[in-house]
Design an enzyme around this catalytic site. Structure first.
Site, mmCIF file in Angstrom:
data_model
loop_
_atom_site.group_PDB
_atom_site.id
_atom_site.type_symbol
_atom_site.label_atom_id
_atom_site.label_comp_id
_atom_site.label_asym_id
_atom_site.label_seq_id
_atom_site.Cartn_x
_atom_site.Cartn_y
_atom_site.Cartn_z
ATOM 1 N N GLU A 1 -4.942 -5.328 10.557
ATOM 2 C CA GLU A 1 -3.942 -4.277 10.760
ATOM 3 C C GLU A 1 -4.262 -3.500 12.027
ATOM 4 O OE1 GLU A 1 -2.014 -3.064 6.864
ATOM 5 O OE2 GLU A 1 -3.919 -2.023 6.877
ATOM 6 N N LYS B 1 -0.017 4.238 -0.138
ATOM 7 C CA LYS B 1 -0.722 5.385 0.461
ATOM 8 C C LYS B 1 -0.610 6.599 -0.480
ATOM 9 C CE LYS B 1 0.561 3.520 4.897
ATOM 10 N NZ LYS B 1 0.262 3.582 6.317
ATOM 11 N N GLY C 1 2.573 2.157 10.683
ATOM 12 C CA GLY C 1 3.457 3.309 10.522
ATOM 13 C C GLY C 1 4.180 3.724 11.786
ATOM 14 N N SER D 1 3.777 -2.131 10.293
ATOM 15 C CA SER D 1 5.229 -2.043 10.481
ATOM 16 C C SER D 1 5.980 -3.318 10.101
ATOM 17 C CB SER D 1 5.557 -1.628 11.923
ATOM 18 O OG SER D 1 5.032 -0.343 12.177
ATOM 19 N N GLU E 1 -6.721 4.223 7.899
ATOM 20 C CA GLU E 1 -6.610 5.670 7.688
ATOM 21 C C GLU E 1 -7.919 6.236 7.134
ATOM 22 O OE1 GLU E 1 -2.927 5.443 5.526
ATOM 23 O OE2 GLU E 1 -1.960 4.864 7.402
ATOM 24 N N HIS F 1 -9.275 0.581 4.910
ATOM 25 C CA HIS F 1 -7.980 0.862 5.547
ATOM 26 C C HIS F 1 -8.209 1.768 6.765
ATOM 27 C CE1 HIS F 1 -3.970 2.347 6.334
ATOM 28 N NE2 HIS F 1 -3.549 1.246 5.723
ATOM 29 N N ASN G 1 0.857 -1.191 0.000
ATOM 30 C CA ASN G 1 0.000 0.000 0.000
ATOM 31 C C ASN G 1 0.891 1.238 0.000
ATOM 32 O OD1 ASN G 1 -1.824 2.044 0.534
ATOM 33 N ND2 ASN G 1 -2.157 1.446 2.672
#
Ligand code: PEP
Length: 248
Positions: free
Chosen positions: A165, A12, A171, A211, A97, A95, A10
């Site tokens: 996730e 992003k 991240g 990560s 985010e 996702h 991904n």
């Protein structure tokens, strides 16, 4: 039946024509394992470029997001038909985010997932708990709630890959331990067995994301319920190839 190892990348909202080209040129130059399915998800603007550049038969291109409706008056959105039109085969949905920053609801994500599947895309459905939820001991309840919104309207899961996730691991450099991830993956699979049936639950790939890098990926190797990875930051770097090869 063994589940095929799967690695998603991904990107992003990162990259330029130049850097996306570099990443794909690097992938093209590698000898990748034939039995690992790889999907790279660049920003929507670079989907066509990625499809055109990719020469690896085991690599497919996917979007990071699609809308829950056909093309039309939805300013700023990308519809599934357009993703298909440029030759991409996958999309992410849910996702974290998008769940946390854009405030997408479980139901909206389920609708997007359904629309994408109905229009011929395969879907990486992302789920996972926040740090607060983890501390509150409700990890599996959160995952179950996010999955249930989807299983309520989708009965056939053959074109869905689930990515677990944990939000606190994305991240941050703080990956879940392989044991912790395995425990949650096992719980997710058990929950799926109850909602979509044992056979579909056994066949559904569950990826770990948060990560993952070239160094820690091999540590997840022996975990029975971890069928691959969804990779953010490291998918922009040459070490992405090490993650793809981490089961060798
Ligand atoms: C992601 O964005 O899906 C992700 C897992 O990010 P990172 O690998 O950077 O934690």
């Amino acid at each position: 039946m063994a589940r095929q190892f799967f690695v998603g990348g991904n990107f992003k909202a990162n990259g330029t024509k130049q850097s996306v080209t570099q990443i794909i040129d690097n992938l093209n130059s590698q000898e990748l394992p034939k039995d690992v399915e790889v999907v790279i998800a660049p920003p929507a603007l670079y989907l066509s470029l990625a499809v055109e550049l990719n020469k690896q038969p085991t690599v497919q291109v996917g979007a990071q997001n699609v809308f829950n409706k056909p093309c039309g008056a939805f300013t700023g959105e990308t519809c599934a038909e357009q993703v298909i039109d440029v030759g991409a085969k996958w999309t992410l949905t849910g996702h974290s985010e998008r769940r946390t920053i854009i405030k997408e609801s479980d139901e909206f994500i389920a609708e997007k997932t359904k629309y994408a599947l109905d229009n011929g895309l395969s879907v990486i459905l992302c789920i996972g708990e926040t740090l607060e939820e983890r501390k509150g001991g409700v990890t599996l309840e959160v995952c179950a709630r996010q999955l249930d919104a989807v299983s309520k309207i989708i009965k056939d899961w053959k074109n869905i890959v689930v990515a677990y996730e944990p939000v606190w691991a994305i991240g941050t450099g703080l990956a879940a331990t392989p044991d912790d991830a395995e425990e949650t993956h096992k719980g997710i699979r058990e929950h799926l067995a109850k909602t979509i049936g044992q056979d579909q639950a056994e066949a559904t790939r569950i990826l770990y994301g948060g990560s993952v890098n070239g160094k820690n990926a091999p540590e997840f190797k022996d975990k029975k319920n971890i069928d691959g990875f969804l990779v953010g930051g490291a998918s922009l770097k040459p070490e992405f190839v090490n993650i793809i090869k981490s089961r060798l």
